[in-house]
Write a protein that holds these residues in place. Structure first.
Motif, PDB file in Angstrom:
ATOM      1  N   ALA A 207      39.522  46.310  36.337  1.00  0.00           N
ATOM      2  CA  ALA A 207      39.521  47.761  36.512  1.00  0.00           C
ATOM      3  C   ALA A 207      39.902  48.134  37.931  1.00  0.00           C
ATOM      4  CB  ALA A 207      38.140  48.321  36.168  1.00  0.00           C
ATOM      5  N   GLU A 208      39.411  47.347  38.892  1.00  0.00           N
ATOM      6  CA  GLU A 208      39.731  47.635  40.292  1.00  0.00           C
ATOM      7  C   GLU A 208      41.213  47.415  40.569  1.00  0.00           C
ATOM      8  OE1 GLU A 208      38.259  46.307  44.775  1.00  0.00           O
ATOM      9  OE2 GLU A 208      37.298  45.489  42.978  1.00  0.00           O
ATOM     10  N   GLN A 209      41.746  46.326  40.005  1.00  0.00           N
ATOM     11  CA  GLN A 209      43.166  46.031  40.206  1.00  0.00           C
ATOM     12  C   GLN A 209      44.042  47.086  39.548  1.00  0.00           C
ATOM     13  OE1 GLN A 209      43.793  42.058  38.785  1.00  0.00           O
ATOM     14  NE2 GLN A 209      42.754  41.097  40.517  1.00  0.00           N
ATOM     15  N   ALA A 210      43.554  47.633  38.437  1.00  0.00           N
ATOM     16  CA  ALA A 210      44.334  48.650  37.735  1.00  0.00           C
ATOM     17  C   ALA A 210      44.284  49.991  38.459  1.00  0.00           C
ATOM     18  CB  ALA A 210      43.816  48.817  36.310  1.00  0.00           C
ATOM     19  N   GLY A 211      43.432  50.076  39.474  1.00  0.00           N
ATOM     20  CA  GLY A 211      43.356  51.298  40.251  1.00  0.00           C
ATOM     21  C   GLY A 211      42.811  52.471  39.474  1.00  0.00           C
TER      22      GLY A 211
END
Length: 229
Positions: A207-211
């Motif tokens: 989720a963090e990488q997907a922004g």
């Protein structure tokens, strides 16, 4: 997923009814000086001390159960909540009867997950009625689970023929049986919790990488993992 076909959902963290702290059976309350219960509490503390998953169980918050409670019912409830077993009336395990366990579905859920983690069972137990509406159907489910447990070499046999008492919801049988399972399946519990924590961490990272800019609600598991770190 195991348990899904029976309409079981993750354990609710909602507020439970008031708890009757008294336990009818003397052998499941360490406050009454029983060696077996004291050993269960010591096992849990030792497991937590090794940092191998026991701390996750010990840190689980169960509605109506004080953090320092080491009674048999409290140990069982923290274990069940850590595994994700949907216990809708956790307070009932601290009374004379826990009718939620009387249809055998909770017991089958546990056997499927724990025996699956042990590599001895693939898929759901055969012959389990997901919507038992009669006493005979409930008894059949309980017997399916107990039969599977009788096939586990190290499982104590004390309560493996107590199908009628379980169908009646007797906590004098249900709680000691679950304590024995908790003790026997400690390695599988650790592997299940590790897998859950790993999946939660992976989902958060994705989720963090997907922004997305928003956190993923990881429920009680993330809190438990943080406390056990």
């Amino acid at each position: 997923a195991r348990g899904a076909r029976r309409g079981l959902s993750p354990a609710s963290s909602g507020q439970a009814s008031s708890v009757d702290g008294s336990l009818r059976d003397a052998d499941i309350s360490p406050s009454r000086g029983d060696p077996a219960s004291r050993r269960e509490a010591a096992d849990l503390r030792a497991l937590a001390g090794r940092g191998d998953g026991g701390a996750r169980v010990a840190a689980v918050v169960v509605p109506g159960v004080p953090p320092g409670d080491t009674s048999g019912a409290a140990l069982v409830l923290r274990w069940l909540f850590a595994l994700g077993l949907p216990v809708k009336q956790p307070w009932a395990l601290r009374t004379a009867r826990a009718l939620e366990f009387s249809d055998g579905l909770q017991l089958c859920w546990l056997v499927e997950h724990l025996e699956g983690a042990a590599g001895r069972l693939r898929g759901p137990l055969a012959g389990v009625d997901p919507t038992p509406r009669t006493a005979a159907a409930r008894l059949q489910n309980i017997r399916r689970a107990l039969t599977a447990l009788r096939g586990v070499k190290a499982m104590p046999v004390d309560h493996l023929w107590s199908d009628l008492a379980i169908r009646d919801g007797s906590t004098a049988v249900i709680v000691p049986l679950l304590l024995q399972m908790r003790r026997l399946y400690a390695p599988q519990t650790r592997s299940i919790l590790a897998a859950k924590a790993g999946a939660a961490a992976a989902a958060a990272a994705a989720a963090e990488q997907a922004g997305t800019g928003r956190g993923i609600a990881l429920g009680g598991l993330s809190d438990v993992a943080d406390q056990s770190a």
